[in-house]
Design an enzyme around this catalytic site. Structure first.
Site, PDB file in Angstrom:
ATOM      1  N   PRO A 106       0.824  -1.212   0.000  1.00  0.00           N
ATOM      2  CA  PRO A 106       0.000   0.000   0.000  1.00  0.00           C
ATOM      3  C   PRO A 106       0.856   1.259   0.000  1.00  0.00           C
ATOM      4  CG  PRO A 106      -0.871  -1.597   1.544  1.00  0.00           C
ATOM      5  CD  PRO A 106       0.428  -2.160   1.043  1.00  0.00           C
ATOM      6  N   CYS A 107       0.428   2.239  -0.782  1.00  0.00           N
ATOM      7  CA  CYS A 107       1.283   3.401  -1.056  1.00  0.00           C
ATOM      8  C   CYS A 107       1.069   4.578  -0.113  1.00  0.00           C
ATOM      9  CB  CYS A 107       1.057   3.868  -2.488  1.00  0.00           C
ATOM     10  SG  CYS A 107      -0.615   4.524  -2.763  1.00  0.00           S
ATOM     11  N   GLN A 108       0.082   4.496   0.802  1.00  0.00           N
ATOM     12  CA  GLN A 108      -0.275   5.682   1.581  1.00  0.00           C
ATOM     13  C   GLN A 108       0.900   6.253   2.367  1.00  0.00           C
ATOM     14  OE1 GLN A 108      -1.989   2.903   1.350  1.00  0.00           O
ATOM     15  NE2 GLN A 108      -4.186   3.269   1.225  1.00  0.00           N
TER      16      GLN A 108
END
Length: 407
Positions: A115-117
């Protein structure tokens, strides 16, 4: 060649690899809605192999429920989808499930991107501590544990550009070092989906690693000459307004849709062409934005709106709170926030006056019309925004296959 798909999401990356001829032992994903989407897609491929796609058409048409549909698919097909968060506690059970499926067969490639958050520039700006203590910064370490366990010839790691600057570059520096320590040469490039024929300006880091004994080098990708536009992409979709949906195409497939693998000549089931409902204030804002674009070919700024339509106190910054998907060009990056509202993805037709539908968002990301996103409209938008465009993934996969054979 056999793959494992980590942090799989809805399966945009694996969709491209499957089209290129790769097979999958497992897709690992923590989000339940995305896992249902992965299961439905695996059911599609099973039915396609067995020439029983009519059953799939019945499901997408709403003639049978998901429960009835799944009941007609062998359970072994669904076992490939592992609905678990990847962490230290779950790794032994995930390894166990994968090993039951693969038996003694070798894992050739691992694909996926955490996940890139935590790496996202926008995400860091919203967090008081700049995501410094977010555990998602270190999910790549779990990715490496899969490399150490299965020793694939090659891996593909996808993420946002913010990865390069996260913690002033420290995260990426450590990541490269740890990949190297695990026995992999690595190279990476910033690739744009539009250069692969996707009608979207979407830049991502694509890092490829290969075992030191494997004779391989990072593929050369040449930009695709593409004259298609959003108008071509939406041309066969019926007219709907805010909160409406339609299940019938208004015309046959066109060259753009066929060449982008979105809708072939035989496909006749329109699913998820549904738009979210908007309140009167938002619809008036949409009209003003579209009207300004059509008359002046410029994007209206938030502080140019009439006073009665301005609800945010800050009118000095964040002036691009609304944006239009242009008919005669390509789209800006589709992101997961589209699951919360469609203000940044206003449909260009003022008569329809709405944000784009689920199917339109999927098409922008190059998902085919036979790809169904499970759970809810909101979940579907989120899955689409988080995905790797399948058309881009397919071309990367084909090039990797050629390079592995060549070297």
């Amino acid at each position: 060649m056999y793959c494992i798909d980590l942090f799989a999401g809805a399966g945009g990356l694996s969709e491209g690899f499957q089209r290129a001829g790769f097979k999958f032992f497992a897709h690992v994903e923590m989000d339940e809605a995305a896992c249902l989407t992965l299961k439905t897609r695996q059911a599609y491929y099973f039915l396609k192999r067995n020439k029983k796609l009519e059953l799939y058409r019945e499901y997408l048409s709403g003639c049978i429920s998901r429960e009835q549909f799944y009941a007609q698919i062998p359970n072994r097909i669904f076992k490939r989808v592992i609905n678990k968060e990847i962490n230290e506690l779950t790794l032994p059970s995930i390894f166990g499930e994968i090993d039951k499926i693969r038996k003694d067969r070798e894992v050739d490639i691992i694909i996926g991107g955490p996940p890139c958050q935590a790496y996202s520039v926008i995400g860091r700006s919203r967090d008081p501590k700049g995501m410094k203590y977010d555990k998602r910064n270190y999910l790549y370490k779990d990715y490496i544990k899969f490399l150490n366990k299965y020793s694939p010839k090659l891996f593909v790691f996808e993420n946002v550009l913010g990865l390069l600057s996260a913690q002033k570059g420290k995260i990426f520096t450590n990541m490269k070092k740890e990949f190297k320590q695990s026995g992999y040469n690595i190279d990476y490039k910033i690739l744009n989906a539009k250069d692969f024929g996707v009608l979207e300006d979407r830049k991502r880091i694509i890092l490829i690693g290969w075992r030191e004994e494997v004779n391989f080098k990072y593929p050369e990708f040449h930009a695709v000459e593409n004259n298609y536009t959003i108008r071509d992409l939406f041309s066969d979709l019926p007219f709907i307004k805010s909160g409406e949906y339609s299940t019938e195409y208004k015309e046959r497939s066109n060259e753009c849709l066929q060449n982008m693998h979105i809708r072939d000549k035989e496909w006749n089931v329109l699913a998820q062409h549904i738009s979210r409902p908007n309140n009167d204030r938002d619809l008036e804002i949409y009209r003003l934005y579209i009207d300004t674009w059509n008359k002046e070919e410029r994007k209206l700024k938030y502080n140019e709106l009439p006073e009665n339509l301005i609800t945010h106190n800050n009118t000095e910054s964040f002036l691009d709170r609304f944006n239009i998907v242009p008919y005669d060009n390509i789209c800006h990056t589709v992101v997961a926030h589209i699951g919360k509202d469609g203000h940044y993805y206003i449909h260009p037709d003022i008569r329809q006056n709405r944000s784009i539908s689920v199917r339109e968002a999927a098409r922008i990301q190059s998902f085919p019309d036979d790809f169904y996103f499970e759970s809810s409209r909101t979940a579907a938008f989120k899955q689409i925004g988080n995905a790797v465009p399948p058309l881009m993934a397919e071309k990367i996969a084909k090039n990797i296959k050629i390079n592995l054979r060549r070297y």
